[in-house]
Design a protein around this motif. Sequence first.
Motif, PDB file in Angstrom:
ATOM      1  N   LYS A 148       0.833  -1.231   0.044  1.00  0.00           N
ATOM      2  CA  LYS A 148       0.016   0.046  -0.142  1.00  0.00           C
ATOM      3  C   LYS A 148       0.969   1.333   0.103  1.00  0.00           C
ATOM      4  O   LYS A 148       0.765   2.150  -0.939  1.00  0.00           O
ATOM      5  CB  LYS A 148      -0.843   0.111   1.275  1.00  0.00           C
ATOM      6  N   HIS A 149       1.864   1.361   0.865  1.00  0.00           N
ATOM      7  CA  HIS A 149       2.617   2.606   1.080  1.00  0.00           C
ATOM      8  C   HIS A 149       3.464   2.726  -0.340  1.00  0.00           C
ATOM      9  O   HIS A 149       3.789   3.914  -0.649  1.00  0.00           O
ATOM     10  CB  HIS A 149       3.422   2.618   2.366  1.00  0.00           C
ATOM     11  N   TYR A 150       4.020   1.769  -0.770  1.00  0.00           N
ATOM     12  CA  TYR A 150       5.016   1.994  -2.126  1.00  0.00           C
ATOM     13  C   TYR A 150       3.853   2.266  -3.010  1.00  0.00           C
ATOM     14  O   TYR A 150       4.398   3.107  -3.795  1.00  0.00           O
ATOM     15  CB  TYR A 150       5.509   0.425  -2.544  1.00  0.00           C
ATOM     16  N   ARG A 151       2.701   1.784  -3.155  1.00  0.00           N
ATOM     17  CA  ARG A 151       1.948   2.235  -4.446  1.00  0.00           C
ATOM     18  C   ARG A 151       1.452   3.726  -4.164  1.00  0.00           C
ATOM     19  O   ARG A 151       1.184   4.601  -5.214  1.00  0.00           O
ATOM     20  CB  ARG A 151       0.718   1.221  -4.414  1.00  0.00           C
ATOM     21  N   GLN A 152       1.450   4.127  -2.983  1.00  0.00           N
ATOM     22  CA  GLN A 152       0.998   5.479  -2.736  1.00  0.00           C
ATOM     23  C   GLN A 152       2.167   6.427  -2.747  1.00  0.00           C
ATOM     24  O   GLN A 152       1.993   7.708  -2.616  1.00  0.00           O
ATOM     25  CB  GLN A 152       0.521   5.530  -1.152  1.00  0.00           C
ATOM     26  N   ASP A 154       4.855   6.497  -0.980  1.00  0.00           N
ATOM     27  CA  ASP A 154       5.274   7.156   0.320  1.00  0.00           C
ATOM     28  C   ASP A 154       6.771   6.666   0.748  1.00  0.00           C
ATOM     29  O   ASP A 154       7.385   7.058   1.467  1.00  0.00           O
ATOM     30  CB  ASP A 154       4.476   6.338   1.597  1.00  0.00           C
TER      31      ASP A 154
END
Length: 404
Positions: A148-152, A154
């Motif tokens: 989730k964080h990589y795709r956002q 972040d």
Amino acid sequence: MIVNDLLLPSALQMQRLGIIGEITVCDMRVAALKALKENPELREAFPGQEFRTCPALEEEDSDDPELYKQVLAKKDPFGAVIIALPDHLHYPVLKGVLPFNQHILCVKPLVLKYDQALEIEAEALERGVFIGVEYHKRFDRRSLLARKHYRQGDLGDFALGESKLIEPYFYRHSNFQNWFTCENTDPFVYVGCHYVDLVCFITDLKPAKVSVTGRKGIFPNGKEGYMWSNGRVVFENGGILSVNNGLGYPDDSAGGNDQGLVMYFDGDDCGGLLAHDDHDRGVEYGFSANQTKRFQYINPDFFRLAPWEGDGLKPIGYGYDSVAATLTTASAIEAEVADHDPDDAMKIRRAAIGKANDKRLIATPMNSAYNELVQEAARMSILNDGDVALIDYSDDRPVVKLRN
Ligand SMILES: NC(=O)c1ccc[n+]([C@@H]2O[C@H](COP(=O)([O-])OP(=O)(O)OC[C@H]3O[C@@H](n4cnc5c(N)ncnc54)[C@H](O)[C@@H]3O)[C@@H](O)[C@H]2O)c1
């Protein structure tokens, strides 16, 4: 065996929840089936629940490698089959199961060759059966958050990573010594694939270059295998992952194995970092009875049978979540097609397969076929003393070749 440790208890839980019906376990060796039936932890966890076996426990071992076909011939189509056989049997057994039109959960690796993955994918789509590949590390909460964080955006752009999975030394004394030989496999292919898949899962980057160097050793039966491997995977963005694997974690050490992942990222004039210690998850027990190892790191995250509000014990952890994801997807597809004529039902099944491919949460033959490319490249490299193998995506069909 993974059937005992993960798959059967997960299936029994789903049976308890009413998601799946009757369960039959097929193994050519009756001793393996007896061990499952007599496992005291499974009896305690699932009181009053049963599963059939093929052969029956009173019968002899079977010498028919296609015994499972006798079971499937009596089943209605569009149920579910779980395949958990030695790696080299996955392809022929997938080909043998597909004509029975059953949804499939297959343990990793799906198959050993990229072309085989495409062939299986095409036949499954044609028949409208969903195939999930059981890469359970994807369902670890830390992996889901990382994705989730990589795709956002972040974390930044993946730059450098280090992964390791060192299995216990005692594996050398197991059945491994019969098949884990240099010409068949190596530690990178056997367990390194988990973290390569995980980095792809987190980042959506494609692996582009692979080199693997192995250190050989002799099994107790005199056969020679790669006991250790050091791999390097370079991704399409130039990100570099080092992959260390082996059969040599000391048997009396606290963990079940040694494993973890560290990734560094390039951000906007700053660095990014992700560090997963998958070995010591922060739970230490000093047992005073009933355990072979007194001091242990306990992993509560993968798979445990734990007290719950119902009878017996319930499976918890990302291993269960991973099995449940594929079987629930199959069950949801069948619930959706229930009131439709066969043509519409087939359209619905194919649309559901396409949706799962696109979502890229459950590994499918289509969305995780890079694993087969990496495997092919790794075998090419390790058998050529670490030469670099390239995965060329410039044509419709990616090609794996040595650099020189
Ligand atoms: N972390 C993971 O994802 C993970 C962990 C362990 C194993 N696995 C995978 O699971 C698979 C099985 O590994 P395992 O450790 O359970 O192996 P295992 O040797 O313990 O079990 C395999 C079983 O298959 C049976 N068998 C072989 N050929 C058969 C046939 N034709 N019909 C019926 N039964 C047959 C054998 O009798 C044996 O009991 C492998 O592909 C392995 O890579 C994955």
